[in-house]
Design a protein around this motif. Structure first.
Motif, short mmCIF file in Angstrom:
data_model
loop_
_atom_site.label_atom_id
_atom_site.label_comp_id
_atom_site.label_asym_id
_atom_site.label_seq_id
_atom_site.Cartn_x
_atom_site.Cartn_y
_atom_site.Cartn_z
N VAL A 25 0.84 -1.20 0.00
CA VAL A 25 0.00 0.00 0.00
C VAL A 25 0.87 1.25 0.00
O VAL A 25 0.57 2.23 -0.68
N SER A 26 1.96 1.21 0.74
CA SER A 26 2.89 2.34 0.75
C SER A 26 3.46 2.58 -0.64
O SER A 26 3.59 3.73 -1.09
N ALA A 27 3.80 1.51 -1.34
CA ALA A 27 4.33 1.64 -2.70
C ALA A 27 3.26 2.14 -3.66
O ALA A 27 3.55 2.93 -4.58
N ILE A 28 2.02 1.70 -3.46
CA ILE A 28 0.91 2.18 -4.29
C ILE A 28 0.74 3.69 -4.11
O ILE A 28 0.57 4.44 -5.07
N ARG A 29 0.82 4.13 -2.84
CA ARG A 29 0.73 5.57 -2.57
C ARG A 29 1.86 6.33 -3.27
O ARG A 29 1.66 7.44 -3.77
N GLN A 30 3.04 5.74 -3.31
CA GLN A 30 4.16 6.39 -3.98
C GLN A 30 3.87 6.57 -5.46
O GLN A 30 4.13 7.64 -6.04
N SER A 31 3.33 5.52 -6.09
CA SER A 31 3.02 5.63 -7.52
C SER A 31 1.96 6.70 -7.77
O SER A 31 2.07 7.50 -8.71
N MET A 32 0.96 6.74 -6.91
CA MET A 32 -0.07 7.76 -7.04
C MET A 32 0.50 9.16 -6.77
O MET A 32 0.10 10.14 -7.40
N GLY A 33 1.45 9.23 -5.83
CA GLY A 33 2.08 10.50 -5.52
C GLY A 33 2.86 11.06 -6.70
O GLY A 33 2.86 12.28 -6.93
N GLU A 34 3.54 10.18 -7.44
CA GLU A 34 4.25 10.64 -8.64
C GLU A 34 3.28 11.21 -9.66
O GLU A 34 3.51 12.27 -10.26
N THR A 35 2.16 10.53 -9.84
CA THR A 35 1.14 11.02 -10.77
C THR A 35 0.54 12.33 -10.27
O THR A 35 0.29 13.25 -11.06
N ALA A 36 0.31 12.41 -8.96
CA ALA A 36 -0.27 13.64 -8.40
C ALA A 36 0.63 14.84 -8.65
O ALA A 36 0.15 15.94 -8.97
N ARG A 37 1.93 14.66 -8.48
CA ARG A 37 2.85 15.78 -8.73
C ARG A 37 2.76 16.23 -10.18
O ARG A 37 2.80 17.44 -10.47
N LEU A 38 2.64 15.29 -11.10
CA LEU A 38 2.48 15.64 -12.52
C LEU A 38 1.21 16.44 -12.73
O LEU A 38 1.22 17.49 -13.40
N LEU A 39 0.10 15.98 -12.16
CA LEU A 39 -1.18 16.66 -12.35
C LEU A 39 -1.16 18.06 -11.75
O LEU A 39 -1.78 18.99 -12.27
N SER A 40 -0.43 18.22 -10.65
CA SER A 40 -0.29 19.54 -10.05
C SER A 40 0.45 20.49 -10.98
O SER A 40 0.07 21.66 -11.12
#
Length: 379
Positions: A241-256
């Motif tokens: 789950v921590s790794a999944i959050r990391q992948s989503m976090g990378e995408t979130a930074r892009l969307l920002s």
């Protein structure tokens, strides 16, 4: 106010019908399932059960549930009197409802009625345009004079269930319906309360595709490599789950960066997504989530799209790279695309496969990173 809604499936009853009711509309459903229509008409509505509230019951009153095959004349009359039309029939079925909608729109024109908003709530990009094209293909030369077709992004967890031998819906409390306000008859109005109205639908569609669909796929492919069979097993693994959050976090930074979403807004969105995936009592299989890997690896889709854009923007994408590599490692003999992908890899090599399935150039730095990650995931 009167609303005619096409499709009494899970999204139709569990999401759009709920919003219409809360918005004060008297609802008429148009549905092919005669048994479901009978049940709704007998009870003058239906139940949804709110999962996070301990499956609290919510009753949605319905004026009528009509069959397009048996009640077409009455449906045309209902459309003539309606203040709003909505749909949730699956995108591929829009062509099947287009003739009846057109008949109703022409009846409105003959009766001197104003244009009407048709809010298309299908899980497909630019869904309003799809219905508009289907209606135009039937020979109507001026579709825009009859109705407006705003596209939407639709998101709510809704699950078909049965209680006391009756069809019902289990629904998540949190949801999001985003409507392109620029395509409404009057852009400053909000015909469906509870929705988000925007002049940039693309950013919401990308947020959903990249974070929800991409995060779910990332979790499935990585979980598959660890031998998990259900998504619930994956989301019970704290490290994963921590790794999944990391992948989503990378995408979130892009969307920002590209759309201007705030960090707080995206953090809350990721929280919402993770909570949904962890919903107790809901079982989903890794096989279902991972099916069709070729489509999910294609350029611009949920895995390759954000990863490539992060690379172009100079943003971190290590987790997203790992997700692409894991998808290329996916193997399911019952999935046609998985079989085809693995055959291509066996007949060529992983270097050619990366370019073939993702469109990423073979001599690029990103291509090399994916190839290295693929080798590291050997099992």
């Amino acid at each position: 106010m009167q609303a005619v809604h096409f499709g009494a499936g899970s999204i139709g009853r569990g999401f759009i019908g709920d919003l219409l009711h809360d918005g004060g509309y008297d609802i008429t459903f148009v549905e092919n399932n005669d048994a479901l229509n009978t049940q709704i008409n007998q009870h003058k509505g239906y139940d949804i059960w709110l999962i996070e509230k301990g499956y609290q019951r919510k009753f949605i009153p319905v004026a009528a549930a009509l069959s397009p095959a048996k009640d077409s004349a009455l449906i045309v009359d209902k459309i003539t009197q309606a203040n709003l039309i909505t749909t949730a029939v699956w995108a591929d079925n829009l062509r099947h409802i287009a003739p009846l909608i057109l008949a109703g729109l022409r009846a409105r024109r003959a009766a001197g009625k104003d244009r009407i908003n048709i809010i298309v709530c299908e899980n497909a990009r630019f869904n309003g345009e799809r219905l508009k094209k289907e209606i135009a293909a039937l020979g109507e030369s001026d579709v825009d004079a009859l109705a407006a077709f705003p596209s939407t992004a639709v998101d709510r967890m809704v699950l078909a269930s049965t209680r006391d031998q009756q069809h019902s819906i289990d629904a998540g409390v949190e949801y999001e319906l985003v409507i392109d306000k620029t395509k409404l008859i009057a852009p400053d109005t909000q015909p469906l309360p509870g929705a988000v109205y925007t002049d940039n639908l693309q950013k919401y569609m990308d947020r959903k595709l990249y974070i929800i669909n991409g995060g779910h796929a990332w979790a499935g492919y990585m979980g598959h490599l660890q031998g998990y069979v259900t998504m619930q097993q994956i989301f019970a693994d704290a490290a994963l789950v921590s790794a999944i959050r990391q992948s989503m976090g990378e995408t979130a930074r892009l969307l920002s960066v590209i759309y201007g979403f705030s960090a707080a807004e995206l953090d809350e969105y990721i929280r919402f997504v993770i909570n949904r995936f962890c919903t107790p009592g809901v079982v989903d299989t890794v096989q279902r989530v991972c099916r069709a890997p070729i489509r999910k690896l294609s350029p611009g889709d949920r895995l390759t799209g954000p990863c490539l854009q992060c690379e172009e923007q100079g943003l971190p994408n290590d987790a997203l790279i790992t997700g692409i590599a894991a998808a290329l490692r996916y193997s399911d003999p019952d999935d046609e695309q998985s079989v085809s992908m693995n055959r291509f890899i066996a007949e060529h090599d992983i270097s050619q496969a990366i370019s073939h399935f993702t469109g990423i150039k073979e001599n690029s730095a990103l291509h090399g990173k994916i190839s290295k990650s693929y080798a590291a995931l050997a099992y």
